[in-house]
Design an enzyme around this catalytic site. Structure first.
Site, short mmCIF file in Angstrom:
data_model
loop_
_atom_site.label_atom_id
_atom_site.label_comp_id
_atom_site.label_asym_id
_atom_site.label_seq_id
_atom_site.Cartn_x
_atom_site.Cartn_y
_atom_site.Cartn_z
CG ASP A 68 -1.69 1.29 1.40
OD1 ASP A 68 -1.99 1.94 0.38
OD2 ASP A 68 -1.99 1.64 2.57
CG ASN A 72 -1.75 10.73 -0.58
OD1 ASN A 72 -1.35 10.99 -1.71
ND2 ASN A 72 -3.01 10.43 -0.33
CE1 TYR A 93 -16.61 8.42 -6.12
CE2 TYR A 93 -14.87 8.35 -7.75
CZ TYR A 93 -15.48 8.97 -6.67
OH TYR A 93 -14.93 10.12 -6.15
N GLY A 114 -9.74 6.81 -5.49
CA GLY A 114 -8.57 6.40 -4.72
C GLY A 114 -8.63 4.92 -4.36
CE LYS A 115 -5.33 2.75 -8.44
NZ LYS A 115 -4.99 3.96 -9.22
CG ASP A 116 -6.94 5.77 -0.26
OD1 ASP A 116 -7.54 5.95 -1.33
OD2 ASP A 116 -6.51 6.72 0.44
CG ASP A 149 -9.07 5.27 5.72
OD1 ASP A 149 -8.43 5.53 6.75
OD2 ASP A 149 -8.61 4.60 4.79
CB THR A 173 -2.93 11.97 4.06
OG1 THR A 173 -1.81 11.17 4.47
CG2 THR A 173 -2.44 13.25 3.43
CB THR A 224 -2.96 32.60 17.94
OG1 THR A 224 -3.29 33.99 18.10
CG2 THR A 224 -3.02 32.23 16.46
#
Length: 252
Positions: A12, A15, A92, A99-101, A122, A125, A177
């Site tokens: 896998d 990113n 889809y 995305g394969k994930d 999921d 990233t 902040t």
């Protein structure tokens, strides 16, 4: 060297991190994690695994041709693509951009909870939220920035906002902040996820929520909705897809 006869190798390329998992039949033996771009290290590791094992590669990044050559030389390999046979129906509209994930995580969730309307979340990233209906139909869903991406965006695209690192917080109102950024990102994501879940529950009252990914442990206690944790959803989904193709003789 892992000496196993019935070995599946799952790769896998994400990113942020690259992962290589080794299964003996359906038993997970190991997961090795590499930094993004560590192709030589991955190649050296793959060379010590049993040759002629079955292998699946899923990548959301570009990778060198040398990796593909190595896989074809050492393993019986399939590369996950829009034409790969799946145990769910992929509805889809642009499968070539999916995305394969996302599809792998959906397959893992459907395998764990067949016959259920599922919202598969999921958190990594990016945060993806995808619907799989009770007849095994992957419909699609939503993509939004993950925790670290939001912190980096606030720092990168402004003149003076600092780069804040994640930490557990209990406050709603930031008094500095840094605190304001922390609550805006972390509490904002929790409200975002809960809000999407609530909207789907209006359409599917029996909805089952599946939550996985690297940031799931950090986020799940902040959600008001009940969820089912699914460890390693992408890795397990790829293993299921690989077995499905082996069983249906899609790999020579």
């Amino acid at each position: 060297m892992i000496q196993k006869t019935d070995t599946n190798v799952i790769i896998d390329l994400g990113n942020t991190l690259f992962k290589v998992a080794v299964f003996d039949k359906n038993i997970l033996l190991s997961i090795r994690v590499f930094k993004n771009g560590s192709y030589s290290r991955i190649g050296n590791y793959l060379k010590v695994l049993p040759q002629q094992s079955y292998c699946i590669l899923s990548s959301v990044v570009n990778y060198p041709d040398t990796l593909k050559v190595l896989l074809n030389e050492h393993f019986k390999t399939i590369i996950l693509n829009p034409g790969t046979a799946l145990p769910v129906v992929n509805s889809y509209k642009t499968p070539e951009t999916l995305g394969k994930d996302r599809i792998a995580a959906a397959v893992a969730a459907w395998h764990a909870f067949p016959g259920k309307n599922l919202l598969v979340i999921d958190a990594g990233t990016a945060i993806t939220m995808d619907l799989v209906t009770n007849d095994g139909n992957f419909v699609g869903g939503a993509i939004s920035p993950g925790i670290d991406m939001r912190f980096k965006a606030l720092h990168t695209f402004t003149g003076k906002l600092p780069l804040v690192k994640r930490k557990n917080i209990k406050y709603l109102t930031g008094a500095t902040t840094e605190e304001s950024i922390s609550t805006g990102v972390i509490n904002g994501i929790a409200v975002e996820i809960d809000g999407i879940i609530d909207k789907y529950k209006l359409l599917y009252p029996d909805l089952t929520i599946i939550f996985g990914g690297g940031d799931s442990k950090f986020l799940h206690k902040r959600l008001k909705n009940s969820i089912f944790a699914l460890p390693n959803p992408v890795i397990n989904g790829l293993q299921i897809i690989l077995n499905y193709n082996i069983e249906n003789e899609k790999i020579l």
